[in-house]
Write an enzyme that holds these catalytic residues in place. Structure first.
Site, short mmCIF file in Angstrom:
data_model
loop_
_atom_site.label_atom_id
_atom_site.label_comp_id
_atom_site.label_asym_id
_atom_site.label_seq_id
_atom_site.Cartn_x
_atom_site.Cartn_y
_atom_site.Cartn_z
N LYS A 156 4.26 12.27 0.99
CA LYS A 156 5.10 13.54 0.90
C LYS A 156 4.07 14.71 0.96
O LYS A 156 4.45 15.97 1.07
CB LYS A 156 5.93 13.39 -0.65
CG LYS A 156 6.80 12.50 -0.39
CD LYS A 156 7.77 12.49 -1.43
CE LYS A 156 9.25 11.71 -1.29
NZ LYS A 156 8.81 10.31 -1.25
C1 LIG Z 1 9.66 9.29 -0.62
C2 LIG Z 1 9.04 7.96 -0.74
C3 LIG Z 1 9.72 7.10 0.47
C4 LIG Z 1 11.09 7.17 0.81
O1 LIG Z 1 11.03 8.56 1.83
P1 LIG Z 1 12.38 9.24 2.29
O2 LIG Z 1 12.23 10.42 3.18
O3 LIG Z 1 13.12 9.60 0.97
O4 LIG Z 1 13.39 8.18 3.01
C5 LIG Z 1 9.21 6.08 0.76
N1 LIG Z 1 7.90 5.59 0.14
C6 LIG Z 1 7.21 6.38 -0.83
C7 LIG Z 1 5.95 6.11 -1.20
C8 LIG Z 1 7.86 7.64 -1.10
O5 LIG Z 1 7.05 8.47 -1.81
#
Ligand SMILES: *Cc1c(COP(=O)(O)O)cnc(C)c1O
Length: 459
Positions: free
Chosen positions: A111
């Site tokens: 993220k």
């Molecule tokens: C947010 C997240 C996901 C999922 O991603 P999306 O965009 O919500 O599908 C998967 N793995 C980790 C470690 C995350 O932080």
């Protein structure tokens, strides 16, 4: 570029509105009115670019006159200078597939890749607009930390992060709560992630409140996040395309944001064959894709908490495509989901989904087993989310160039790692200090009026 809402395809928005509003006022999600598809020659011409220069190429057409190319270029360089990898991401060969490590940013999850950019977009916007805004965001653990790191200390912006109390890992929580910046506020909600997300939705929907505090959102439906995430699909394509086999991605999925970014890359002309929606036992998307039942069930807690989600917000963008870009049909589908908790995807739409997507589901036991077998065979420690992505390729039988998105650093989930391979997953040296720092957060009931009051008292 012009944007519309999935629930109203006639009203036009520009990137600035799309970025600052996050969600359209009609409740829909923003999407481009028209998407330019790159030719094969254009795609090939990006091959030699650094991650940063590729990001500039991909993102520039989406932002229109929000900022000049030169400003965008500076902001991208600045955003990615805080990563521990020079090229932002890293591709590692693990057995018969490749693992794309996306967790080399400040808060150890993918993220950061989008959020660092968003933080600097906000700073740029606020310098030019002379207003003060409040970002309110719900997190299952990773979004909050990434958003805080991107926003902390910036002028004219506060950030309020709602996380589910006692349902995030201690490292996840530390990465949110140890900061000393006066513009960061952590709230632990007595509830689960969907409760947190629902509180944020209710606050946005209360126009008096959201206008009064100049509320803005950075959750995974924000279009700016999607475009930033599409860049690493391009980047990794150039790293593996030499051998000419079809390229598939497996994406650990919760809110359908990251995988939608891959779908967007494909729509822009990147020759991706299949995208695998890899879910944990909260498998609404797997059920939807394999048999057409998008049926909301109760969320269960797993060792991959960032995927413990039942309503995948970004799925609305795909529904819009499946209805042949029909806003009225999208509204009806979303009403079914909201009111009945159930949406049936007919065969014609399922066939369309299957041109681009496959899906898989992994039980808790399978996740632990995958971490163990990858460690024993290849001496690599995957975090539980990445393990779900890795194992998906064992379930769907796709030959080709298979790339797994590794979405978090294993040290964020030490308990799962310990249970699986009895190993202590250490933080990177630069982050060791966080475990001794004092934390700051407030615990509040799952009650929207109490949360609103709390926010108002602090701005
Ligand atoms: C947010 C997240 C996901 C999922 O991603 P999306 O965009 O919500 O599908 C998967 N793995 C980790 C470690 C995350 O932080």
């Amino acid at each position: 570029m012009e944007y519309i809402s999935t629930r109203n395809s006639s009203k036009i928005f520009n990137f600035k509105e799309v970025f600052i509003k996050g969600l359209a006022e009609d409740g829909g999600l923003f999407i481009p009115k028209r998407l330019n598809k790159y030719t094969k020659a254009e795609i090939d011409s990006f091959k030699k670019l650094s991650y940063q220069d590729l990001a500039k190429k991909i993102i520039c057409p989406f932002i229109g006159d929000f900022m000049s190319e030169n400003d965008l270029s500076k902001i991208i360089d600045k955003s990615y200078s805080v990563f521990r990898e020079k090229n932002v991401v890293k591709l590692v060969k693990v057995g018969d597939r490749s693992v794309l490590e996306l967790f080399h940013g400040p808060t150890l999850a993918f993220k950061d890749v989008a959020m660092q950019l968003l933080g600097n977009f906000y700073e740029y916007y606020l310098n030019n607009e002379n207003e003060k805004i409040n970002i309110v965001v719900a997190t299952s653990g990773d979004t909050g930390a990434a958003a805080i790191d991107a926003i902390k200390g910036k002028k004219n912006v506060n950030i309020f992060v709602l996380h589910p109390h006692n349902r995030v890992s201690p490292v996840q929580r530390k990465l949110m709560t140890i900061g000393k910046d006066a513009n960061v506020f952590n709230i632990a909600i007595e509830g689960n992630f969907d409760d947190c997300q629902n509180l944020v939705k209710l606050m946005f929907a209360d126009k008096i409140f959201s206008n009064e505090i100049k509320m803005s959102g950075v959750n995974s439906i924000n279009w700016a996040r999607i475009i930033a995430q599409s860049v690493y699909y391009f980047y990794s394509y150039y790293l593996v395309e030499g051998d000419k086999r079809p390229i598939n991605f497996s994406v650990p999925t919760g809110n359908f944001g990251d995988i939608y970014a891959g779908y967007l890359a494909k729509k822009m002309g990147l020759p991706i064959d299949k995208l695998i929606v890899a879910t944990n036992q909260n498998d609404i998307l797997h059920r939807a894709i394999s048999n057409g039942n998008y049926e909301v069930e109760k969320v269960t807690e797993t060792i991959s908490p960032s995927m413990d989600i039942q309503i995948a917000s970004n799925f609305e963008r795909l529904i819009y495509d499946l209805t042949d870009e029909n806003d009225e049909k999208t509204i009806i589908a979303m009403q079914d989901i909201k009111e009945k908790g159930d949406y049936k995807i007919d065969q014609k739409k399922l066939d369309k989904i299957k041109l681009n997507f496959l899906s898989s589901r992994m039980s808790e036991e399978e996740v632990l087993k995958t971490i163990k077998s990858v460690y024993e065979k290849f001496d690599i420690v995957l975090d539980p989310h990445s393990a779900i992505g890795y194992g998906a390729f064992d379930k769907v039988n796709l030959s080709g160039n298979n790339i797994v998105l590794a979405t978090a650093h294993p040290c964020k989930f030490p308990e799962a790692i310990k249970n699986s391979i009895n190993l202590k997953a250490d933080l990177p040296d630069e982050l060791m200090f966080i475990m001794d720092e004092k934390e700051k957060y407030d615990i509040i009931d799952n009650n929207v009026d109490k949360v609103k009051q709390h926010i108002k008292e602090r701005i």
